[in-house]
Motif scaffolding. Structure first.
Motif, mmCIF file in Angstrom:
data_model
loop_
_atom_site.group_PDB
_atom_site.id
_atom_site.type_symbol
_atom_site.label_atom_id
_atom_site.label_comp_id
_atom_site.label_asym_id
_atom_site.label_seq_id
_atom_site.Cartn_x
_atom_site.Cartn_y
_atom_site.Cartn_z
ATOM 1 N N ASP A 1 0.583 -0.884 -0.477
ATOM 2 C CA ASP A 1 -0.015 -0.348 0.153
ATOM 3 C C ASP A 1 0.437 1.233 0.115
ATOM 4 O O ASP A 1 0.161 2.354 -0.025
ATOM 5 C CB ASP A 1 -0.775 0.180 1.183
ATOM 6 C CG ASP A 1 -2.122 -1.136 0.703
ATOM 7 O OD1 ASP A 1 -2.204 -0.695 -0.268
ATOM 8 O OD2 ASP A 1 -3.139 -0.752 1.660
ATOM 9 N N GLY B 1 2.221 1.970 -2.513
ATOM 10 C CA GLY B 1 2.386 3.266 -4.112
ATOM 11 C C GLY B 1 2.811 2.734 -5.201
ATOM 12 O O GLY B 1 3.221 3.174 -5.816
ATOM 13 N N LYS B 2 3.197 1.075 -4.790
ATOM 14 C CA LYS B 2 4.329 0.496 -5.838
ATOM 15 C C LYS B 2 3.346 0.766 -7.642
ATOM 16 O O LYS B 2 3.593 1.343 -8.485
ATOM 17 C CB LYS B 2 4.867 -1.022 -5.823
ATOM 18 C CG LYS B 2 5.226 -0.589 -4.504
ATOM 19 C CD LYS B 2 5.620 -2.153 -4.192
ATOM 20 C CE LYS B 2 4.600 -2.716 -3.702
ATOM 21 N NZ LYS B 2 4.127 -2.570 -2.194
ATOM 22 N N THR B 3 2.104 0.128 -7.497
ATOM 23 C CA THR B 3 1.520 0.068 -8.518
ATOM 24 C C THR B 3 0.981 1.411 -8.719
ATOM 25 O O THR B 3 1.181 1.242 -10.559
ATOM 26 C CB THR B 3 0.408 -0.474 -8.394
ATOM 27 O OG1 THR B 3 0.841 -1.984 -7.728
ATOM 28 C CG2 THR B 3 -0.738 -0.502 -9.706
ATOM 29 N N THR B 4 0.472 2.419 -8.212
ATOM 30 C CA THR B 4 0.706 3.834 -8.807
ATOM 31 C C THR B 4 1.087 4.507 -9.846
ATOM 32 O O THR B 4 1.297 5.041 -9.752
ATOM 33 C CB THR B 4 -0.006 4.581 -7.659
ATOM 34 O OG1 THR B 4 -1.089 4.069 -6.638
ATOM 35 C CG2 THR B 4 -1.001 5.463 -8.177
ATOM 36 N N ASN C 1 6.807 8.640 -1.229
ATOM 37 C CA ASN C 1 5.913 8.317 -1.808
ATOM 38 C C ASN C 1 4.517 9.449 -1.016
ATOM 39 O O ASN C 1 5.065 9.882 0.052
ATOM 40 C CB ASN C 1 5.503 7.504 -2.263
ATOM 41 C CG ASN C 1 4.063 7.791 -4.074
ATOM 42 O OD1 ASN C 1 4.543 8.157 -3.827
ATOM 43 N ND2 ASN C 1 3.552 6.377 -3.238
ATOM 44 N N LYS C 2 3.911 10.126 -1.570
ATOM 45 C CA LYS C 2 1.974 10.743 -0.505
ATOM 46 C C LYS C 2 2.780 11.577 0.176
ATOM 47 O O LYS C 2 2.347 12.353 0.987
ATOM 48 C CB LYS C 2 1.864 9.343 0.003
ATOM 49 C CG LYS C 2 1.604 7.908 -0.491
ATOM 50 C CD LYS C 2 0.326 7.079 0.705
ATOM 51 C CE LYS C 2 0.455 5.481 -0.151
ATOM 52 N NZ LYS C 2 -0.426 4.860 0.774
ATOM 53 N N ASP D 1 1.697 14.631 -0.959
ATOM 54 C CA ASP D 1 0.441 15.027 -0.917
ATOM 55 C C ASP D 1 0.000 15.293 0.596
ATOM 56 O O ASP D 1 -1.151 15.990 0.573
ATOM 57 C CB ASP D 1 -0.285 14.924 -1.934
ATOM 58 C CG ASP D 1 -0.708 13.419 -2.050
ATOM 59 O OD1 ASP D 1 -2.323 13.325 -1.112
ATOM 60 O OD2 ASP D 1 -0.363 12.775 -2.381
ATOM 61 N N SER E 1 4.408 12.103 -5.661
ATOM 62 C CA SER E 1 3.548 11.563 -5.161
ATOM 63 C C SER E 1 3.032 11.110 -6.398
ATOM 64 O O SER E 1 2.277 12.199 -7.553
ATOM 65 C CB SER E 1 2.192 12.895 -5.168
ATOM 66 O OG SER E 1 0.717 12.845 -5.006
ATOM 67 N N ALA E 2 3.379 10.102 -6.106
ATOM 68 C CA ALA E 2 2.445 9.072 -7.514
ATOM 69 C C ALA E 2 1.132 9.457 -7.426
ATOM 70 O O ALA E 2 0.893 9.041 -8.942
ATOM 71 C CB ALA E 2 3.099 7.666 -7.382
ATOM 72 N N LEU E 3 0.207 9.775 -7.238
ATOM 73 C CA LEU E 3 -0.971 9.470 -6.943
ATOM 74 C C LEU E 3 -1.630 11.097 -8.288
ATOM 75 O O LEU E 3 -2.058 11.252 -8.872
ATOM 76 C CB LEU E 3 -2.480 10.091 -5.584
ATOM 77 C CG LEU E 3 -3.412 10.015 -5.859
ATOM 78 C CD1 LEU E 3 -3.744 8.570 -6.750
ATOM 79 C CD2 LEU E 3 -4.144 10.083 -4.684
#
Ligand code: GTP
Ligand code: MG
Length: 372
Positions: free
Chosen positions: A92, A94-97, A189-190, A192, A225-227
């Motif tokens: 969770d 964020g690898k896939t994102t 990551n993340k 944001d 931020s991958a998202l």
């Protein structure tokens, strides 16, 4: 090495066999000291009692081996090749994102935005330079390669969520990358998120010997931020930078060596394998050997489903033409002679069968003793 009995395993790890039997009972496995343990049970047992195990069987070693001598490339034949990158990190984080956003915005294909097919890897283009991403984290090919001490990737991207910090699988990933001796780039990551604490992540990283550059160390960290697609370009540029420092090279003008990333039996097309070419160039018509199977390259496709007639170093291609489905992690080699490929594959299959017979015989003898 398998097969291994409860008693042998106990000796190996310096534990009383009775303790293992109790542990096995707790797992719902009734065993005596002379019982052979299968791979799955061993894995569970080892996890239960907190020891690290590594399987090594002769057959496995063999599927990794090249036929004939290792060909040393001359310095003047070597050319720069794209880095092969894997994304690792805790659940969770964020690898896939991250992989998806890179794929979406940076696909190397002519028509960006075209429909990509999942073949287990893709290439991104950054300032006219390519990066090969293996897009199935924690993939079985890695486990297989890792167990054999072989290296599939050049650079590890360690994704750490800034609101969560270093977690067990982050630590595991760090250990894998260190064991493989490959550089780690940290994607924090993340960022944001309101509760993101990138500085805390950096603090934690130092505890694993990864000292961020802005803290005077040499670990590259990029806040992303991958998202929200923030700082993805910076991350990609860092990958290029590190790959240039690594001086990754290969000889495109020789028969190909590679690794099976994934493989399956397709109803219409027969055995299909995604192959990551590590050295040389794979061409249509090449005789190929992968683990226990052989064949001849009948067709090759990239991640856009476009047909190719050759695939150079660091590219991943879907290959049709194997006689059977190879295994993920198998070493792939193209040979001059299809007969040789077939003979080697059939020798390996014979040996595999022999050793299976042997271990069957051993199990049934054990069973016999148990009944007496
Ligand atoms: P596993 O495959 O289960 O190990 O997870 P993963 O590491 O692939 O994580 P994934 O990409 O599935 O992301 C997990 C969740 O975090 C999803 O709900 C994502 O939308 C979210 N997420 C990923 N990246 C970011 C980010 O940069 N910011 C925020 N706010 N959420 C993110
Ligand atoms: Mg995922």
């Amino acid at each position: 090495e398998l097969p291994i009995t409860v008693k042998e395993f106990a000796e190996e790890i310096g534990e009383a066999p009775n303790n293992l039997i109790v542990e096995l009972m707790n797992m719902g496995v009734m065993a005596n000291v002379n019982q052979s343990l299968d791979e799955d049970t061993l894995e569970l047992l080892a996890e239960e009692i907190g020891v690290q195990i590594k399987f090594k069987t002769e057959e496995e070693e063999e599927t990794l081996m090249r036929v004939g001598p290792e060909i040393e490339d001359k310095e003047e034949d070597l050319e720069v090749r794209p880095p092969i990158v894997t994304v690792m990190g805790h659940v969770d984080h964020g690898k896939t994102t991250l992989l998806d956003v890179i794929r979406k915005s940076r696909v190397a294909g002519s028509e960006a935005g075209g429909i990509t097919q999942h073949i287990g890897a893709y290439q991104a283009k950054v300032n006219e330079k390519l990066i090969t991403f293996i897009d199935t984290p924690g993939h079985e090919a890695f486990t297989a390669m890792r167990a054999r001490g072989a290296q599939l990737t050049d650079i590890a991207i360690l994704v750490v969520a800034a609101d969560d910090g270093i977690m067990p699988q982050t630590e595991e990933a760090i250990n894998h990358a260190k064991a493989a001796g490959i550089p780690i780039i940290v994607a924090i990551n993340k960022i944001d998120k309101a509760n993101a604490q990138p500085e805390r992540v950096k603090q934690e990283l130092t505890e694993y010997g990864l000292v961020p550059e802005d803290w005077g160390g040499n670990t590259i960290c990029v806040n992303v931020s991958a998202l929200q697609e923030q700082n993805i370009d910076e991350l990609l540029e860092m990958i290029i930078l590190v790959s240039e420092m690594e001086e990754l090279k290969a000889n495109p003008n020789r028969l190909a060596d590679g690794v099976v990333i994934e493989a399956e039996l397709d109803k219409g097309r027969g055995p299909v394998a995604t192959i990551l070419v590590k050295n040389g160039t794979l061409k249509i018509g090449d005789p190929i050997l992968a683990g226990l199977t052989s064949g001849r390259v009948r067709a090759m496709f990239n991640e856009f489903g476009e047909s190719l007639d050759k695939a150079g170093p660091s590219s991943a291609v879907e290959v049709l033409g194997f006689n059977e489905v190879p295994a993920a992690g198998d070493f792939v080699q193209s040979l001059e002679d299809e007969r040789q490929a077939r003979d080697v594959a059939s020798d390996r299959q014979d040996e595999r069968r022999q050793s299976e017979l042997k271990s069957d015989a051993k199990v049934s003898l054990d069973d016999l003793y148990n009944q007496i």
